[in-house]
Enzyme design. Sequence first.
Site, mmCIF file in Angstrom:
data_model
loop_
_atom_site.group_PDB
_atom_site.id
_atom_site.type_symbol
_atom_site.label_atom_id
_atom_site.label_comp_id
_atom_site.label_asym_id
_atom_site.label_seq_id
_atom_site.Cartn_x
_atom_site.Cartn_y
_atom_site.Cartn_z
ATOM 1 N N TYR A 1 8.935 56.100 40.352
ATOM 2 C CA TYR A 1 10.109 56.748 39.774
ATOM 3 C C TYR A 1 11.209 55.709 39.588
ATOM 4 O O TYR A 1 11.377 54.836 40.441
ATOM 5 C CB TYR A 1 10.667 57.837 40.695
ATOM 6 C CG TYR A 1 9.864 59.107 40.804
ATOM 7 C CD1 TYR A 1 8.520 59.171 40.438
ATOM 8 C CD2 TYR A 1 10.449 60.266 41.294
ATOM 9 C CE1 TYR A 1 7.801 60.336 40.558
ATOM 10 C CE2 TYR A 1 9.736 61.448 41.424
ATOM 11 C CZ TYR A 1 8.407 61.478 41.057
ATOM 12 O OH TYR A 1 7.689 62.633 41.178
ATOM 13 N N ARG B 1 15.128 62.878 29.484
ATOM 14 C CA ARG B 1 13.682 62.690 29.571
ATOM 15 C C ARG B 1 12.908 63.935 29.151
ATOM 16 O O ARG B 1 11.917 63.863 28.436
ATOM 17 C CB ARG B 1 13.282 62.329 31.002
ATOM 18 C CG ARG B 1 11.811 61.942 31.158
ATOM 19 C CD ARG B 1 11.382 61.963 32.601
ATOM 20 N NE ARG B 1 11.207 63.325 33.093
ATOM 21 C CZ ARG B 1 11.521 63.722 34.321
ATOM 22 N NH1 ARG B 1 12.060 62.876 35.169
ATOM 23 N NH2 ARG B 1 11.331 64.970 34.691
ATOM 24 N N HIS C 1 19.353 70.004 47.093
ATOM 25 C CA HIS C 1 18.690 69.005 46.267
ATOM 26 C C HIS C 1 19.393 67.655 46.342
ATOM 27 O O HIS C 1 18.937 66.673 45.760
ATOM 28 C CB HIS C 1 18.644 69.503 44.816
ATOM 29 C CG HIS C 1 17.818 68.672 43.897
ATOM 30 N ND1 HIS C 1 18.361 67.925 42.868
ATOM 31 C CD2 HIS C 1 16.481 68.469 43.839
ATOM 32 C CE1 HIS C 1 17.395 67.302 42.219
ATOM 33 N NE2 HIS C 1 16.248 67.606 42.777
ATOM 34 N N HIS D 1 13.893 59.085 36.435
ATOM 35 C CA HIS D 1 14.421 60.094 37.350
ATOM 36 C C HIS D 1 15.900 59.898 37.659
ATOM 37 O O HIS D 1 16.542 60.788 38.216
ATOM 38 C CB HIS D 1 13.602 60.056 38.653
ATOM 39 C CG HIS D 1 13.803 61.241 39.542
ATOM 40 N ND1 HIS D 1 14.477 61.163 40.739
ATOM 41 C CD2 HIS D 1 13.425 62.532 39.417
ATOM 42 C CE1 HIS D 1 14.499 62.346 41.321
ATOM 43 N NE2 HIS D 1 13.867 63.199 40.538
ATOM 44 N N ARG E 1 9.691 73.163 45.980
ATOM 45 C CA ARG E 1 8.443 73.721 45.456
ATOM 46 C C ARG E 1 7.283 72.749 45.583
ATOM 47 O O ARG E 1 7.386 71.583 45.209
ATOM 48 C CB ARG E 1 8.631 74.133 43.998
ATOM 49 C CG ARG E 1 7.466 74.917 43.422
ATOM 50 C CD ARG E 1 7.768 75.430 42.039
ATOM 51 N NE ARG E 1 8.907 76.337 42.042
ATOM 52 C CZ ARG E 1 9.396 76.910 40.937
ATOM 53 N NH1 ARG E 1 8.857 76.628 39.772
ATOM 54 N NH2 ARG E 1 10.416 77.730 41.009
ATOM 55 N N ARG F 1 12.074 65.814 49.332
ATOM 56 C CA ARG F 1 10.643 65.495 49.267
ATOM 57 C C ARG F 1 10.461 64.146 49.959
ATOM 58 O O ARG F 1 10.846 63.117 49.419
ATOM 59 C CB ARG F 1 10.144 65.415 47.825
ATOM 60 C CG ARG F 1 10.326 66.699 47.015
ATOM 61 C CD ARG F 1 9.670 66.577 45.650
ATOM 62 N NE ARG F 1 10.074 67.636 44.736
ATOM 63 C CZ ARG F 1 9.520 68.841 44.681
ATOM 64 N NH1 ARG F 1 8.529 69.120 45.505
ATOM 65 N NH2 ARG F 1 9.941 69.748 43.811
#
Length: 502
Positions: A266, A362, A233, A390, A203, A173
């Site tokens: 984040y 989390r 990822h 994160h 996504r 991302r």
Amino acid sequence: MDTAQTIEANIHHLFVSAHLSKGYMFRVTRDADVEIRDDKAADLLGMIRESLRERRFGLPVRLEVSSKMPRDMVDYLTQSLKIEPDDVYKVDSVLSSGGLMQLYDLERPDLKDKPIQMVVPPSLRRRQTPFEAIRKQDVLLHHPYTSYSTVVDFIQTAARDPQVVAIKICLYRTGKNSPIPQALIEASERGKQVTAVVEIKARFDEENNIEWATRLAESGVHVVYGLVNLKTHSKVALVVRREEQGLQTYTHVSTGNYNPTTSKIYTDLGLVTSDPDIGEDATDLFNFLTGFSLQKEYKRLLVAPVNLRERMLALIERELKHGEAGRPALIAAKINRLTDLDTIDALYRTSRAGVKIDLVVRGACMLRPGVPGLSQTVNVRSVVGRFLEHSRIFHFANGGDDEVYIGSADWMARNFDRRVEVVTPVLDPHLRSYLKDVVLPAYFRDNVTARILTADGFYKKPQIGPDEEPFNSQLFFEGRNSAPPTGSVTPIKRKRLWAKTR
């Protein structure tokens, strides 16, 4: 007031010839998953584009209605949309609260959080290139407290340095206006070998990633659109530089995306190192992602779906053995989710051996802590505050020879088996100490933004004692005094990991 509320308030002006009684708002959530079929994935890019066009016609999976909507109207919508009654929710508040984020664009600094003070590690502030600093010592970045300009500068310097021959990076991302893809384009135009693994199946970022992938490819960058059966990822960048002793690698392994926008909200960690073994592993990783090899062994890195599951379970098992033998044993981890059943079973077994297990999870956590005879030594808490937690950290006491890892993976089946993930050891003792002795303990000291998971599956707020001060872990890391320490200037003892249990 959002669009739906505006329409509701002016409905009589919109339908002037109709006899209207009252308008009611509702919101439909559709299945937005993009299905990848192996037999039709020859053109992955084309298939994703087609799937995005069909997304708005996905099957309805949830219906939210105004609490004031009449029963017969709710029944009509439920039947028309073919939604199960259990998937209908009456809402008293705003149906689409995400639209309220537009209010944040207003120039009202008095109503917003005070900007935090970001720092740059001392080793990167001196009058030297990032490569000169990283060659001397590993550098740990702790965002948002460490300015993300450190990462941008690393990539931009690599793009402009005439001695850099290659840049390889995983983009999951990136954001619409990220300077990092722009730097890759510049590097390609300067004649460097540039490879970008762009995950177009990320996504809700598919369209954005397709646009960047197209622009990168047009500039001469070797673009890989991810793998059909796996989501890429991992957050890894590799720079290869020509130096006096030959080709030298510089590797950045992170818990967060290469996205300067989200880096401000984040919490993430990044390690930049010139360790040759990590550089060799990163090279093998990119060879795997670009289809040149199927690497099955890595010297330093834990890589899913190759060895991450096996190694994590082995690390947990090793703590169990240390605990049974009376040696120092501890597992402390910070992750986003814990849902993998094999990992949960391993943690239960380790807890029954008396090993202390401290977890910061989390989101979803399927492990129950504090259950007699099962998980009495396990503590679980969630931290939700101003910043989205994160980062992923894994600490194993290892009989007194502590090991610490950071990376992109949670303890979930999808991260172990259906994604390309990378977790790296933190080899420098100063950086390792910062993570295990400062960062992780801060989250367990938090009594402001933390919630404690109980044995019955509910969360409770920590109780602040009469002599105890409120402690917010997210604010604790702000400022120079809490910045990550500088890595060792002297050569790091590169111990070989995965030795047999003593």
